[in-house]
Scaffold this motif. Sequence first.
Motif, PDB file in Angstrom:
ATOM      1  N   PRO A 170      39.893 -15.084 108.058  1.00 39.24           N
ATOM      2  CA  PRO A 170      40.332 -14.622 109.394  1.00 39.24           C
ATOM      3  C   PRO A 170      40.995 -15.702 109.882  1.00 39.24           C
ATOM      4  O   PRO A 170      40.375 -17.036 110.506  1.00 39.24           O
ATOM      5  CB  PRO A 170      38.804 -14.016 109.563  1.00 39.24           C
ATOM      6  CG  PRO A 170      38.694 -14.295 108.521  1.00 39.24           C
ATOM      7  CD  PRO A 170      38.388 -15.189 108.073  1.00 39.24           C
ATOM      8  N   GLN A 180      51.226  -7.046 112.504  1.00 38.27           N
ATOM      9  CA  GLN A 180      49.748  -6.582 113.208  1.00 38.27           C
ATOM     10  C   GLN A 180      50.444  -5.346 111.307  1.00 38.27           C
ATOM     11  O   GLN A 180      49.238  -3.871 112.172  1.00 38.27           O
ATOM     12  CB  GLN A 180      49.985  -5.260 113.914  1.00 38.27           C
ATOM     13  CG  GLN A 180      50.684  -6.462 115.746  1.00 38.27           C
ATOM     14  CD  GLN A 180      51.547  -6.006 116.441  1.00 38.27           C
ATOM     15  OE1 GLN A 180      50.939  -4.699 116.871  1.00 38.27           O
ATOM     16  NE2 GLN A 180      52.268  -6.633 117.503  1.00 38.27           N
TER      17      GLN A 180
ATOM     18  N   ASN B  37      46.750   1.731 106.004  1.00 41.54           N
ATOM     19  CA  ASN B  37      46.349   0.265 105.653  1.00 41.54           C
ATOM     20  C   ASN B  37      45.148  -0.004 105.918  1.00 41.54           C
ATOM     21  O   ASN B  37      45.185   0.320 107.213  1.00 41.54           O
ATOM     22  CB  ASN B  37      47.157  -0.237 106.245  1.00 41.54           C
ATOM     23  CG  ASN B  37      47.280  -1.982 105.933  1.00 41.54           C
ATOM     24  OD1 ASN B  37      46.106  -1.908 104.925  1.00 41.54           O
ATOM     25  ND2 ASN B  37      47.983  -3.270 105.824  1.00 41.54           N
ATOM     26  N   LEU B  39      43.680  -2.066 106.997  1.00 41.78           N
ATOM     27  CA  LEU B  39      43.447  -2.841 108.065  1.00 41.78           C
ATOM     28  C   LEU B  39      42.778  -2.630 109.811  1.00 41.78           C
ATOM     29  O   LEU B  39      42.498  -2.693 110.729  1.00 41.78           O
ATOM     30  CB  LEU B  39      44.678  -3.567 108.458  1.00 41.78           C
ATOM     31  CG  LEU B  39      44.883  -4.386 109.426  1.00 41.78           C
ATOM     32  CD1 LEU B  39      44.234  -5.863 108.947  1.00 41.78           C
ATOM     33  CD2 LEU B  39      46.290  -5.539 109.167  1.00 41.78           C
ATOM     34  N   HIS B  40      43.657  -0.750 109.549  1.00 46.24           N
ATOM     35  CA  HIS B  40      43.649  -0.511 110.589  1.00 46.24           C
ATOM     36  C   HIS B  40      42.634   0.943 110.944  1.00 46.24           C
ATOM     37  O   HIS B  40      42.082   1.696 112.092  1.00 46.24           O
ATOM     38  CB  HIS B  40      44.797   0.506 110.936  1.00 46.24           C
ATOM     39  CG  HIS B  40      45.995  -0.353 110.916  1.00 46.24           C
ATOM     40  ND1 HIS B  40      46.267  -1.401 111.746  1.00 46.24           N
ATOM     41  CD2 HIS B  40      47.288  -0.202 109.295  1.00 46.24           C
ATOM     42  CE1 HIS B  40      47.598  -2.431 111.759  1.00 46.24           C
ATOM     43  NE2 HIS B  40      48.560  -1.553 110.225  1.00 46.24           N
ATOM     44  N   ALA B  47      38.359  -7.733 107.925  1.00 46.74           N
ATOM     45  CA  ALA B  47      37.040  -9.073 107.951  1.00 46.74           C
ATOM     46  C   ALA B  47      38.221 -10.310 107.530  1.00 46.74           C
ATOM     47  O   ALA B  47      37.953 -11.155 107.725  1.00 46.74           O
ATOM     48  CB  ALA B  47      35.854  -9.110 108.411  1.00 46.74           C
ATOM     49  N   ARG B  48      38.769  -9.851 106.047  1.00 48.15           N
ATOM     50  CA  ARG B  48      39.541 -10.320 105.297  1.00 48.15           C
ATOM     51  C   ARG B  48      40.177 -10.725 105.318  1.00 48.15           C
ATOM     52  O   ARG B  48      41.072 -11.940 104.999  1.00 48.15           O
ATOM     53  CB  ARG B  48      39.139  -9.822 104.118  1.00 48.15           C
ATOM     54  CG  ARG B  48      37.910 -10.264 102.923  1.00 48.15           C
ATOM     55  CD  ARG B  48      36.945  -9.951 101.521  1.00 48.15           C
ATOM     56  NE  ARG B  48      37.247  -8.609 101.523  1.00 48.15           N
ATOM     57  CZ  ARG B  48      38.565  -8.021 101.265  1.00 48.15           C
ATOM     58  NH1 ARG B  48      39.560  -8.144 100.391  1.00 48.15           N
ATOM     59  NH2 ARG B  48      38.603  -6.395 100.565  1.00 48.15           N
ATOM     60  N   VAL B  49      41.163  -9.787 106.023  1.00 51.91           N
ATOM     61  CA  VAL B  49      42.552 -10.155 106.048  1.00 51.91           C
ATOM     62  C   VAL B  49      43.709  -9.973 107.595  1.00 51.91           C
ATOM     63  O   VAL B  49      44.590 -10.317 107.723  1.00 51.91           O
ATOM     64  CB  VAL B  49      43.206  -8.870 104.911  1.00 51.91           C
ATOM     65  CG1 VAL B  49      43.327  -9.197 103.089  1.00 51.91           C
ATOM     66  CG2 VAL B  49      43.033  -7.223 105.447  1.00 51.91           C
ATOM     67  N   SER B  50      42.349  -9.366 108.310  1.00 52.86           N
ATOM     68  CA  SER B  50      42.865  -8.725 109.696  1.00 52.86           C
ATOM     69  C   SER B  50      43.492 -10.773 110.439  1.00 52.86           C
ATOM     70  O   SER B  50      43.000 -11.848 110.487  1.00 52.86           O
ATOM     71  CB  SER B  50      41.865  -8.501 110.771  1.00 52.86           C
ATOM     72  OG  SER B  50      43.128  -8.728 111.983  1.00 52.86           O
ATOM     73  N   PRO B  51      45.151 -10.672 110.637  1.00 54.64           N
ATOM     74  CA  PRO B  51      44.840 -11.961 112.092  1.00 54.64           C
ATOM     75  C   PRO B  51      43.698 -11.594 112.617  1.00 54.64           C
ATOM     76  O   PRO B  51      43.414 -13.388 113.655  1.00 54.64           O
ATOM     77  CB  PRO B  51      46.049 -11.525 112.594  1.00 54.64           C
ATOM     78  CG  PRO B  51      46.088 -10.520 112.139  1.00 54.64           C
ATOM     79  CD  PRO B  51      45.669  -9.606 111.034  1.00 54.64           C
ATOM     80  N   GLY B  53      40.277 -11.317 112.557  1.00 52.08           N
ATOM     81  CA  GLY B  53      38.941 -10.855 111.332  1.00 52.08           C
ATOM     82  C   GLY B  53      38.559  -9.535 112.251  1.00 52.08           C
ATOM     83  O   GLY B  53      37.174  -9.237 111.546  1.00 52.08           O
ATOM     84  N   ILE B  56      42.878  -3.903 113.877  1.00 50.96           N
ATOM     85  CA  ILE B  56      43.951  -4.162 115.035  1.00 50.96           C
ATOM     86  C   ILE B  56      44.842  -2.979 114.772  1.00 50.96           C
ATOM     87  O   ILE B  56      44.430  -1.791 113.804  1.00 50.96           O
ATOM     88  CB  ILE B  56      44.335  -4.956 114.547  1.00 50.96           C
ATOM     89  CG1 ILE B  56      45.200  -5.011 112.969  1.00 50.96           C
ATOM     90  CG2 ILE B  56      43.601  -6.624 114.971  1.00 50.96           C
ATOM     91  CD1 ILE B  56      45.898  -6.343 113.280  1.00 50.96           C
ATOM     92  N   ALA B  57      45.800  -2.275 116.263  1.00 52.82           N
ATOM     93  CA  ALA B  57      45.668  -1.125 115.942  1.00 52.82           C
ATOM     94  C   ALA B  57      47.390  -1.274 115.174  1.00 52.82           C
ATOM     95  O   ALA B  57      47.799  -2.452 114.619  1.00 52.82           O
ATOM     96  CB  ALA B  57      46.667  -1.263 117.354  1.00 52.82           C
ATOM     97  N   HIS B  58      47.903  -0.084 114.541  1.00 55.70           N
ATOM     98  CA  HIS B  58      49.018  -0.137 113.913  1.00 55.70           C
ATOM     99  C   HIS B  58      50.311  -0.533 115.089  1.00 55.70           C
ATOM    100  O   HIS B  58      50.563  -0.150 116.282  1.00 55.70           O
ATOM    101  CB  HIS B  58      49.733   1.321 113.317  1.00 55.70           C
ATOM    102  CG  HIS B  58      48.545   1.486 112.407  1.00 55.70           C
ATOM    103  ND1 HIS B  58      47.583   2.118 113.372  1.00 55.70           N
ATOM    104  CD2 HIS B  58      48.558   2.213 111.402  1.00 55.70           C
ATOM    105  CE1 HIS B  58      46.460   3.184 112.044  1.00 55.70           C
ATOM    106  NE2 HIS B  58      47.020   2.817 111.022  1.00 55.70           N
ATOM    107  N   PRO B  90      48.611  -8.977 117.927  1.00 55.83           N
ATOM    108  CA  PRO B  90      48.035  -8.377 117.367  1.00 55.83           C
ATOM    109  C   PRO B  90      46.844  -7.524 118.329  1.00 55.83           C
ATOM    110  O   PRO B  90      46.590  -7.945 119.259  1.00 55.83           O
ATOM    111  CB  PRO B  90      46.788  -8.200 116.513  1.00 55.83           C
ATOM    112  CG  PRO B  90      47.210 -10.194 115.869  1.00 55.83           C
ATOM    113  CD  PRO B  90      47.678 -10.519 117.047  1.00 55.83           C
TER     114      PRO B  90
END
Lengths: 181, 140
Positions: A170, A180, B37, B39-40, B47-51, B53, B56-58, B90
């Motif tokens: 991360p 985003q 996605n 991620l949202h 936890a693996r792919v978010s900038p 961790g 995050i919002a679209h 983000p």
Amino acid sequence: MDPGAAATVTSVAARTRSPGIALNPDRLGHAYPPVTYEVSREKLREYARATGVVDPALEADAAEVPLASLTAPPTFAATFTVGLLDRVIGDPELGAHWNLVHSSQRFRFTRAVRGGDVLRCTPRITEVTSRRALERLTVEVTVDEAGSGEPVLVGETTLVLREDATSQAPGEASGEAGGQG
Amino acid sequence: MSRAASEVRVGDALPTEHISLDQGDLVRYAGASGDFNPLHWDAEVAARVSPTGGVIAHGMLSLGHVSRMVTDWAGGPERVRELDAVFRAPAPVGSTLALGGEVLAVDAETGLATLRVWAVLPDGAGVIDPRRSRAVVALS
């Protein structure tokens, strides 16, 4: 040290750091088959509510306000432009993956989208570039009236893909990429 | 009601607004837009792919709110000719964003106004980057 040998060592190291760089530059300019999208009252309502838009016409009963008199919020266009990106990301010839963020978005409107519009949406790849462990992919979606071919709008989405779909810690690379999802 | 070019000056500010984006808002936006996605909405995937961790919002949800602000100011969706947004920082789920805009240019010939627009976190970080995000609207 022999300069040639040093260069070889560097390029091996660079490859080792970026095992996931895989976008196929030959896909630049490729257009995907068009998708037809019909603008419905209920989808306009859902979108308006999700983005805080207060428009009495969208909330009115269908018997009171005809579909064709509804105007979509400008960014409703995301549903049939950004919404087509899964076809591009899933293109086996392109070699993309889902460890990506949405870096920038542009819309240019010829006219506003209205209820009942039947739209023909054609995605095309307009940018494939690499810089260090990041790759940029830009997809332009041209939206026309399905019947007449008259232009409605153009959407342009830039995505930044990071190097590996599973192993990244991360926070890594986020400072450079921004974006985003 | 559309806004007249004669009433608009370079440097005019759009009314500012604060919005908060909780998990329910992100789920609602996912359903409305078709952007599912994880991620949202999935903390394990994030936890693996978010900038950041985390979830995050679209970016397009923040831009949807900015677009609403511009639409209200200009006098309707048909007034909005161009949106050009750069997503920078983000927005973690639960964030509060300040939305704003200001007039950068008015073309008296065409009646088009160019606006700088933004959505920023409390620390000033640009979710919709103020330096590079623009809207073009048609005035009457």
